[in-house]
Write an enzyme that holds these catalytic residues in place. Structure first.
Site, mmCIF file in Angstrom:
data_model
loop_
_atom_site.group_PDB
_atom_site.id
_atom_site.type_symbol
_atom_site.label_atom_id
_atom_site.label_comp_id
_atom_site.label_asym_id
_atom_site.label_seq_id
_atom_site.Cartn_x
_atom_site.Cartn_y
_atom_site.Cartn_z
ATOM 1 N N ASN A 8 8.446 122.529 -4.593
ATOM 2 C CA ASN A 8 8.551 122.592 -5.927
ATOM 3 C C ASN A 8 8.349 123.906 -6.549
ATOM 4 O O ASN A 8 7.115 124.443 -6.585
ATOM 5 C CB ASN A 8 7.544 121.446 -6.650
ATOM 6 C CG ASN A 8 7.830 121.582 -8.155
ATOM 7 O OD1 ASN A 8 8.732 122.237 -8.828
ATOM 8 N ND2 ASN A 8 6.930 121.041 -8.871
ATOM 9 N N TRP A 9 9.498 124.694 -6.848
ATOM 10 C CA TRP A 9 9.387 126.114 -7.179
ATOM 11 C C TRP A 9 8.848 126.206 -8.518
ATOM 12 O O TRP A 9 8.754 127.596 -9.015
ATOM 13 C CB TRP A 9 10.512 126.848 -6.674
ATOM 14 C CG TRP A 9 10.703 127.004 -5.216
ATOM 15 C CD1 TRP A 9 9.707 126.712 -4.345
ATOM 16 C CD2 TRP A 9 11.941 127.421 -4.696
ATOM 17 N NE1 TRP A 9 10.290 127.019 -3.004
ATOM 18 C CE2 TRP A 9 11.574 127.426 -3.218
ATOM 19 C CE3 TRP A 9 13.159 127.866 -4.973
ATOM 20 C CZ2 TRP A 9 12.535 127.835 -2.193
ATOM 21 C CZ3 TRP A 9 13.985 128.151 -4.002
ATOM 22 C CH2 TRP A 9 13.628 128.140 -2.581
ATOM 23 N N LYS A 10 8.938 125.114 -9.218
ATOM 24 C CA LYS A 10 8.368 125.395 -10.803
ATOM 25 C C LYS A 10 9.456 126.262 -11.540
ATOM 26 O O LYS A 10 10.358 126.373 -11.191
ATOM 27 C CB LYS A 10 6.945 125.306 -10.868
ATOM 28 C CG LYS A 10 6.184 124.537 -9.928
ATOM 29 C CD LYS A 10 4.670 124.373 -10.199
ATOM 30 C CE LYS A 10 3.965 123.350 -9.427
ATOM 31 N NZ LYS A 10 2.552 123.034 -9.759
ATOM 32 N N HIS A 92 6.274 114.759 -13.543
ATOM 33 C CA HIS A 92 5.318 115.707 -13.080
ATOM 34 C C HIS A 92 4.232 116.070 -14.151
ATOM 35 O O HIS A 92 4.682 116.006 -15.419
ATOM 36 C CB HIS A 92 6.124 117.282 -12.805
ATOM 37 C CG HIS A 92 5.193 117.996 -12.073
ATOM 38 N ND1 HIS A 92 3.989 118.596 -12.539
ATOM 39 C CD2 HIS A 92 5.108 118.375 -10.519
ATOM 40 C CE1 HIS A 92 3.451 119.629 -11.567
ATOM 41 N NE2 HIS A 92 4.038 119.296 -10.413
ATOM 42 N N GLU A 162 -0.177 113.467 -6.994
ATOM 43 C CA GLU A 162 -0.835 114.654 -7.224
ATOM 44 C C GLU A 162 -1.981 114.805 -8.201
ATOM 45 O O GLU A 162 -1.650 114.615 -9.701
ATOM 46 C CB GLU A 162 0.502 115.507 -7.783
ATOM 47 C CG GLU A 162 1.562 115.700 -6.868
ATOM 48 C CD GLU A 162 2.467 116.829 -7.036
ATOM 49 O OE1 GLU A 162 2.809 117.658 -6.293
ATOM 50 O OE2 GLU A 162 2.665 117.242 -8.468
ATOM 51 N N GLY A 168 -2.509 123.686 -8.339
ATOM 52 C CA GLY A 168 -2.604 125.266 -8.865
ATOM 53 C C GLY A 168 -3.964 125.824 -8.878
ATOM 54 O O GLY A 168 -4.125 126.957 -9.217
ATOM 55 N N SER A 200 -2.295 121.933 -4.339
ATOM 56 C CA SER A 200 -2.928 123.237 -3.598
ATOM 57 C C SER A 200 -2.768 123.054 -2.083
ATOM 58 O O SER A 200 -3.447 123.432 -1.272
ATOM 59 C CB SER A 200 -4.462 123.155 -3.802
ATOM 60 O OG SER A 200 -4.676 123.999 -5.277
ATOM 61 N N GLY A 221 3.433 123.414 -3.930
ATOM 62 C CA GLY A 221 4.037 124.255 -5.297
ATOM 63 C C GLY A 221 3.893 125.671 -5.073
ATOM 64 O O GLY A 221 4.745 126.248 -4.141
ATOM 65 N N GLY A 222 2.921 126.349 -5.499
ATOM 66 C CA GLY A 222 2.848 127.498 -5.425
ATOM 67 C C GLY A 222 2.908 128.186 -4.154
ATOM 68 O O GLY A 222 3.607 129.435 -3.754
HETATM 69 P P1 13P Z 1 0.316 123.643 -6.196
HETATM 70 O O1 13P Z 1 0.960 123.284 -4.653
HETATM 71 O O2 13P Z 1 0.621 124.944 -6.681
HETATM 72 O O3 13P Z 1 -0.766 123.041 -6.381
HETATM 73 O O4 13P Z 1 1.474 122.458 -6.850
HETATM 74 C C1 13P Z 1 1.502 121.458 -6.492
HETATM 75 C C2 13P Z 1 2.677 120.844 -7.350
HETATM 76 O O5 13P Z 1 2.508 120.509 -8.643
HETATM 77 C C3 13P Z 1 3.803 120.325 -6.709
HETATM 78 O O6 13P Z 1 4.671 119.598 -7.410
#
Ligand code: 13P
Length: 240
Positions: A8-10, A92, A162, A168, A200, A221-222
């Site tokens: 998920n690149w947000k 999300h 999640e 994050g 994370s 994510g990150g």
């Molecule tokens: P992080 O990996 O940045 O904590 O984000 C997880 C997330 O929200 C994936 O949808």
């Protein structure tokens, strides 16, 4: 079951030039990538990786004539489908928080996406206040979330656990604790529904989650928008 690896690149990255580099890294991997809408029309096409969207709207066409709004700024399931998108993330926690998404809107989106034939990753998870109260409170919160988000839903889907406090923050949920909640989720949803962990996940801890049979994959994510980390994650998965 084969593990599901989703990125998920947000709201990243900020330019076409950067997104091309990320697409190139993942293109030939057995993963699902969720870039922002504006990058979904990827050129060149991804070789093996599948495309997902981070959100959708619950109506497929404007209803101006009925005077009920034309939905400026929204993206429909049909648009995504026609673009070759296979997956969509719904619910999300960042959208629940910043876009005030509710279990009611999430339930509508789940139904629309299913009807369009999109595969859904439904995100659930508790905040830190609930986690502090203990595992019973966490389970009861997640049970309620699933009941509301999946009200009158019968189709197949994927769930991602999640925990909000782990997203994050670098403070990932201990894999054993994630396992306990994932097993719990599996008890209350349709049998054979894959359940992922997100929060994370990085190249160093990813295998600690994937080693459990009941954890069907990860939603990263990150770490998935950091080119170095992304390459390391893929390397680790292939070694797995
Ligand atoms: P992080 O990996 O940045 O904590 O984000 C997880 C997330 O929200 C994936 O949808």
């Amino acid at each position: 079951m084969k593990k599901i690896i989703a990125f998920n690149w947000k709201m990243n990255p900020a330019s076409n030039k950067e997104v091309k580099k990320l697409f190139k890294i993942v293109s030939n991997s057995d993963t699902i990538v969720f870039p922002p809408f504006v990058y979904l029309n990827t050129q060149p096409k991804l070789k093996k990786a599948r495309l997902g969207a981070q959100n959708l709207f619950w109506e497929n066409s404007p209803r101006q004539l009925a005077g009920r709004g034309a939905f400026t700024g929204e993206i429909s399931a049909l648009m995504l489908k026609n673009m070759g998108v296979k997956y969509v993330i719904i619910g999300h926690s960042e959208r629940r928080k910043w876009q005030q998404e509710t279990d009611w809107t999430i339930n509508k989106k789940v139904k629309t996406a299913l009807k369009a034939g999109l595969k859904i990753i439904l995100c659930v998870g508790e905040n830190y206040q609930i986690r502090k109260k203990g595992i019973k409170a966490v389970k009861s919160f997640i049970r309620a979330q699933l009941q509301k988000d999946l009200k009158k839903v019968n189709g197949p889907l994927i769930v991602a656990y999640e925990p909000i406090w782990a997203i994050g923050s670098g403070n990932f949920c201990k894999p054993k604790d994630a396992l306990e909640i994932i097993k719990f989720i599996k008890e209350i949803i349709k049998p054979k529904t894959p359940v992922l962990y997100g929060g994370s996940v990085n190249s160093r801890n990813i295998l600690d989650f994937l080693k459990y049979e009941e954890i069907d994959g990860v939603l990263v994510g990150g770490a998935s928008v950091d080119k170095k980390e992304l390459k390391l994650i893929l390397k680790n998965i292939y070694a797995y």
